[in-house]
Design an enzyme around this catalytic site. Structure first.
Site, PDB file in Angstrom:
ATOM      1  N   CYS A  94      -0.439   6.156 -15.653  1.00  0.00           N
ATOM      2  CA  CYS A  94      -0.499   5.487 -14.347  1.00  0.00           C
ATOM      3  C   CYS A  94      -1.487   6.163 -13.411  1.00  0.00           C
ATOM      4  CB  CYS A  94       0.885   5.440 -13.708  1.00  0.00           C
ATOM      5  SG  CYS A  94       1.522   7.068 -13.311  1.00  0.00           S
TER       6      CYS A  94
ATOM      7  N   ASP B 213      -1.027   8.814 -11.653  1.00  0.00           N
ATOM      8  CA  ASP B 213      -0.414   9.473 -10.499  1.00  0.00           C
ATOM      9  C   ASP B 213      -0.432  10.998 -10.669  1.00  0.00           C
ATOM     10  OD1 ASP B 213      -0.032   7.007  -9.542  1.00  0.00           O
ATOM     11  OD2 ASP B 213       2.133   6.948  -9.787  1.00  0.00           O
TER      12      ASP B 213
ATOM     13  N   CYS C   2       2.929   6.505  -6.844  1.00  0.00           N
ATOM     14  CA  CYS C   2       3.760   5.373  -6.469  1.00  0.00           C
ATOM     15  C   CYS C   2       4.926   5.809  -5.578  1.00  0.00           C
ATOM     16  CB  CYS C   2       4.296   4.711  -7.734  1.00  0.00           C
ATOM     17  SG  CYS C   2       5.574   5.703  -8.516  1.00  0.00           S
TER      18      CYS C   2
ATOM     19  N   CYS D 191       8.411   8.505 -13.435  1.00  0.00           N
ATOM     20  CA  CYS D 191       8.001   9.107 -12.161  1.00  0.00           C
ATOM     21  C   CYS D 191       8.849  10.350 -11.884  1.00  0.00           C
ATOM     22  CB  CYS D 191       8.144   8.106 -11.023  1.00  0.00           C
ATOM     23  SG  CYS D 191       7.581   6.446 -11.441  1.00  0.00           S
TER      24      CYS D 191
HETATM   25 FE1  FES Z   1       3.293   6.734 -12.161  1.00  0.00          FE
HETATM   26 FE2  FES Z   1       5.319   6.325 -10.645  1.00  0.00          FE
HETATM   27  S1  FES Z   1       4.043   4.822 -11.553  1.00  0.00           S
HETATM   28  S2  FES Z   1       4.503   8.219 -11.226  1.00  0.00           S
END
Ligand code: FES
Length: 145
Positions: A33, A35, A59, A103
């Protein structure tokens, strides 16, 4: 979809920021993702976590889980902090949707990365601690939270 606690920590994240000359700092990233989460720990001579701050570029669930993770590790010893797993973070938030569980894993790994840095700098061994695979080291995180 999200519990009240998740929304609360997303809208009012606790312990956002940086610690200068932190005892340990860890940055982890999820390649899928994109992140990124960075955790700073201030640890005293008795191995108690006196302060903790985080920055998350990700997110809403990543923000909420890192916020909750900081609340859970504050005041704990480094060994107790090892018990703050992603399940513990999820439970403290009254659950996360299944697609968002990764996450919370990032939050657990951010704690471990910061503990790893602390242990390395001080030549300490923390039982059960491994360097997280998602540790991206000192890589620059440019955007401000
Ligand atoms: Fe990647 Fe939440 S979508 S940490």
């Amino acid at each position: 979809m999200y519990t009240e606690k998740v929304m609360d920590h997303f809208e009012h994240p606790r312990n956002v920021g940086e610690i200068e000359n932190a005892s340990g700092m860890g940055t982890v990233g999820n390649a899928k993702c994109g992140d990124i989460m960075r955790m700073y720990l201030d640890i005293d001579e008795n191995q108690v976590i006196q302060d903790v701050k985080f920055k998350t570029f990700g997110c809403g669930a990543a923000v909420a889980t890192s916020s909750m993770a900081t609340e859970l590790v504050k005041g704990k010893t480094v060994q107790e902090a090892m018990e703050i797993t992603n399940q513990a973070v999820c439970e403290a938030l009254d659950g996360l949707p299944p697609v968002k569980v990764h996450c919370s894993l990032l939050a657990e790994e951010a704690i471990h990365a910061a503990l790893w840095d602390y242990a390395n700098k001080n030549g300490i061994k923390i039982d059960g601690l491994k360097k997280p695979k998602s540790d991206i080291g000192e890589e620059e995180v440019e955007e401000e939270y």
